[in-house]
Design an enzyme around this catalytic site. Structure first.
Site, PDB file in Angstrom:
ATOM      1  N   ALA A  19       0.849  -1.303   0.265  1.00 20.01           N
ATOM      2  CA  ALA A  19       0.093   0.126   0.175  1.00 20.01           C
ATOM      3  C   ALA A  19       0.980   1.337   0.066  1.00 20.01           C
ATOM      4  O   ALA A  19       1.711   1.490   0.855  1.00 20.01           O
ATOM      5  CB  ALA A  19      -1.071   0.027   1.167  1.00 20.01           C
ATOM      6  N   CYS A 102      -4.017  -8.333   5.534  1.00 20.37           N
ATOM      7  CA  CYS A 102      -3.700  -6.948   6.208  1.00 20.37           C
ATOM      8  C   CYS A 102      -4.052  -7.016   7.559  1.00 20.37           C
ATOM      9  O   CYS A 102      -5.246  -7.280   8.126  1.00 20.37           O
ATOM     10  CB  CYS A 102      -4.533  -5.858   5.599  1.00 20.37           C
ATOM     11  SG  CYS A 102      -4.304  -4.305   6.009  1.00 20.37           S
ATOM     12  N   ASN A 214       5.649 -16.097   0.058  1.00 20.09           N
ATOM     13  CA  ASN A 214       5.827 -14.861   0.146  1.00 20.09           C
ATOM     14  C   ASN A 214       6.254 -14.478   1.788  1.00 20.09           C
ATOM     15  O   ASN A 214       6.107 -14.922   2.425  1.00 20.09           O
ATOM     16  CB  ASN A 214       4.624 -13.993   0.014  1.00 20.09           C
ATOM     17  CG  ASN A 214       4.598 -12.446   0.483  1.00 20.09           C
ATOM     18  OD1 ASN A 214       3.916 -12.023   1.335  1.00 20.09           O
ATOM     19  ND2 ASN A 214       5.695 -11.711  -0.230  1.00 20.09           N
ATOM     20  N   ASP A 216      10.163 -11.623   2.945  1.00 26.53           N
ATOM     21  CA  ASP A 216      11.576 -11.903   3.010  1.00 26.53           C
ATOM     22  C   ASP A 216      12.456 -12.145   1.923  1.00 26.53           C
ATOM     23  O   ASP A 216      13.578 -12.590   2.157  1.00 26.53           O
ATOM     24  CB  ASP A 216      12.126 -12.452   4.487  1.00 26.53           C
ATOM     25  CG  ASP A 216      11.571 -12.065   5.718  1.00 26.53           C
ATOM     26  OD1 ASP A 216      10.561 -11.068   5.692  1.00 26.53           O
ATOM     27  OD2 ASP A 216      11.656 -12.750   6.757  1.00 26.53           O
ATOM     28  N   GLY A 238       7.958  -8.296  -2.158  1.00 28.29           N
ATOM     29  CA  GLY A 238       7.493  -6.787  -1.901  1.00 28.29           C
ATOM     30  C   GLY A 238       8.569  -6.158  -1.581  1.00 28.29           C
ATOM     31  O   GLY A 238       9.041  -5.639  -2.508  1.00 28.29           O
TER      32      GLY A 238
HETATM   33  C1  LIG Z   1       3.920  -0.739   3.868  1.00 22.21           C
HETATM   34  C2  LIG Z   1       3.445  -2.187   3.538  1.00 22.21           C
HETATM   35  C3  LIG Z   1       2.218  -2.234   2.609  1.00 22.21           C
HETATM   36  C4  LIG Z   1       1.407  -3.395   2.349  1.00 22.21           C
HETATM   37  N1  LIG Z   1       0.585  -3.539   1.910  1.00 22.21           N
HETATM   38  C5  LIG Z   1      -0.209  -4.550   1.361  1.00 22.21           C
HETATM   39  C6  LIG Z   1      -1.313  -4.524   0.652  1.00 22.21           C
HETATM   40  O1  LIG Z   1      -2.020  -3.526   0.272  1.00 22.21           O
HETATM   41  N2  LIG Z   1      -1.915  -5.691   0.324  1.00 22.21           N
HETATM   42  C7  LIG Z   1      -1.239  -7.081   0.769  1.00 22.21           C
HETATM   43  O2  LIG Z   1      -2.064  -8.081   0.399  1.00 22.21           O
HETATM   44  N3  LIG Z   1      -0.163  -7.065   1.453  1.00 22.21           N
HETATM   45  C8  LIG Z   1       0.248  -5.951   1.637  1.00 22.21           C
HETATM   46  N4  LIG Z   1       1.753  -5.818   2.079  1.00 22.21           N
HETATM   47  C9  LIG Z   1       2.205  -7.255   2.670  1.00 22.21           C
HETATM   48  C10 LIG Z   1       3.282  -7.539   1.551  1.00 22.21           C
HETATM   49  O3  LIG Z   1       2.503  -7.572   0.345  1.00 22.21           O
HETATM   50  C11 LIG Z   1       3.988  -8.752   1.731  1.00 22.21           C
HETATM   51  O4  LIG Z   1       3.080  -9.869   2.076  1.00 22.21           O
HETATM   52  C12 LIG Z   1       4.855  -8.518   2.976  1.00 22.21           C
HETATM   53  O5  LIG Z   1       5.371  -7.317   2.921  1.00 22.21           O
HETATM   54  C13 LIG Z   1       5.918  -9.848   3.208  1.00 22.21           C
HETATM   55  O6  LIG Z   1       6.764  -9.698   1.983  1.00 22.21           O
HETATM   56  P1  LIG Z   1       8.016  -9.096   1.496  1.00 22.21           P
HETATM   57  O7  LIG Z   1       8.926  -9.630   2.659  1.00 22.21           O
HETATM   58  O8  LIG Z   1       8.688  -9.533   0.265  1.00 22.21           O
HETATM   59  O9  LIG Z   1       7.877  -7.637   1.599  1.00 22.21           O
HETATM   60  C14 LIG Z   1       2.221  -4.442   2.727  1.00 22.21           C
HETATM   61  C15 LIG Z   1       3.402  -4.534   3.394  1.00 22.21           C
HETATM   62  C16 LIG Z   1       4.049  -3.386   3.782  1.00 22.21           C
HETATM   63  C17 LIG Z   1       5.380  -3.310   4.300  1.00 22.21           C
END
Ligand SMILES: Cc1cc2nc3c(=O)[nH]c(=O)nc-3n(C[C@H](O)[C@H](O)[C@H](O)COP(=O)(O)O)c2cc1C
Length: 361
Positions: A19, A102, A214, A216, A238
């Site tokens: 987001a 979320c 998903n 890290d 992400g």
């Molecule tokens: C600031 C922020 C906003 C996020 N917004 C969403 C979102 O809108 N929808 C969603 O499904 N996950 C959201 N996530 C979760 C990420 O999609 C993801 O599942 C999470 O960060 C773990 O993956 P990563 O380690 O690759 O970032 C958000 C994460 C962060 C840190």
């Protein structure tokens, strides 16, 4: 190769919704770097889309290059979610996703996001309502969820098969619980248990539904580990992409046992940042682009200033980040980037950043 219902993806790597970050401009630069199979919008409010509020419409912006695109919806009302799903398809969605992960109060208080993990009947109703409108249009529905709400109550292993029976074509598992929020390390074993449960369930029913892992993934090897340790069919990235938009390209090479392409040069990295900034101005406006570039520089900056000082430590780019933060206009941002390209605005890498950087290499 990863297939989500009727949609065949070119790679099994996906850009996560984040987001406030995974907007059209950012998705575009990730796609331009290569290796990206499917990108997602950030979470969208179906009410906002249906009412046509400017914020929701901005977030749902897409174009022909931005394909295939998943539009993610959040909420707890099956009828409104289904209307939102139809809106998404009419406005370009290749895939529609339901947010079941979320942890933010504003979302969970209205039965959206990971609250759905606690009210499985509603989660299933939402899926059935959305599938009813999407299936005739040939658009697959997916769900993105956490392992569960509470650390000691993993629900994804039984909820995912239940939602698959209701018509979901792929499930993404963020390997943490809602209680954890973003703390601790991603739980590969937890994801593996969901992969196994879904695999057994689908085998009995004579079909396959992919589970996407998903959490890290910050380096190409993390994507390889995610696939190996969990048995998942695809990897969603992400935060790693926020600093490294070429992470999909590199991870795709690693997954295929190919040499990892050379890291972009400083000039190439600056070009990516300039491109992002220009796209942001083009798709939104200068004011919003300034807001974004100021906060994005701390992400992009993780990959800048990595050349080593005489003591063998990365030189850092703190002065650049600060200069962009206080810049008053797009021209000034571009001037500061040019100054960095010419060799200035270096220094000040913090201890934590040095460790992060050392770990990344
Ligand atoms: C600031 C922020 C906003 C996020 N917004 C969403 C979102 O809108 N929808 C969603 O499904 N996950 C959201 N996530 C979760 C990420 O999609 C993801 O599942 C999470 O960060 C773990 O993956 P990563 O380690 O690759 O970032 C958000 C994460 C962060 C840190």
């Amino acid at each position: 190769m990863l297939r989500i219902g009727p949609v065949q993806l070119k790679t099994n790597l996906l850009l996560a919704p984040i987001a406030g970050y995974c907007d059209l401009a950012f998705r575009t630069i990730c796609r331009e770097q290569g290796g990206l199979g499917l990108a997602s919008t950030d979470l969208l409010s179906p009410q906002g889309l249906l009412r046509g509020t400017a914020t929701s419409l901005d977030l749902a912006q897409t174009n022909d290059f931005d394909k295939p695109i998943c539009m993610q919806l959040y909420g707890g009302d099956p009828a409104i979610m289904a209307e939102g799903a139809l809106w998404a398809v009419k406005h370009g969605a290749t895939v529609v996703d339901i947010n079941m992960g979320c942890p933010v109060d504003k979302v969970t208080k209205k039965d959206g996001g990971s609250r759905l993990l606690c009210i499985p009947d509603t989660a299933e109703e939402i899926v059935r309502a959305c599938v009813r409108v999407l299936e005739p249009l040939g658009v697959p529905l997916t769900c993105k969820m956490r392992l569960g709400w509470f650390d000691d109550q993993p629900v994804a292993s039984w909820l995912a098969p239940r939602l698959i029976d209701a018509g979901v074509c792929a499930v993404t598992i963020h390997g943490r619980t809602t209680q954890q929020k973003f703390q601790g390390e991603v739980n590969h074993d937890g994801i593996a248990r969901v992969v196994e449960a879904v695999g057994n369930h689908c085998k009995a029913a004579g079909h396959t539904v992919p589970v996407i892992g998903n959490g890290d993934v910050r380096q190409p090897q993390d994507a390889v580990n995610m696939l190996r340790r969990t048995g998942c069919a695809g990897v969603m990235i992400g935060r790693g992409a926020l600093s490294t938009p070429w992470l999909f390209r590199d991870s795709w090479a690693a997954i295929n046992n190919q040499p990892i392409p050379a890291e972009p040069t400083t000039a190439e990295k600056l070009d990516i940042i300039r491109r992002y900034f220009a796209l942001m101005i083009q798709t939104r406006d200068e004011h919003y682009a300034m807001f974004q570039i100021r906060r994005r520089m701390s992400w992009f900056g993780k990959r800048l200033g990595q050349e080593l000082d005489p003591r063998g430590r990365p030189v850092g780019c703190k002065p650049l980040k600060e200069a962009v933060r206080v810049a008053k206009s797009p021209a000034e941002v571009l001037d500061r980037l040019a100054e960095f390209e010419a060799g200035g605005l270096r220094g000040g890498m913090e201890v934590g950043e040095i460790e992060h950087d050392a770990a990344a290499r």
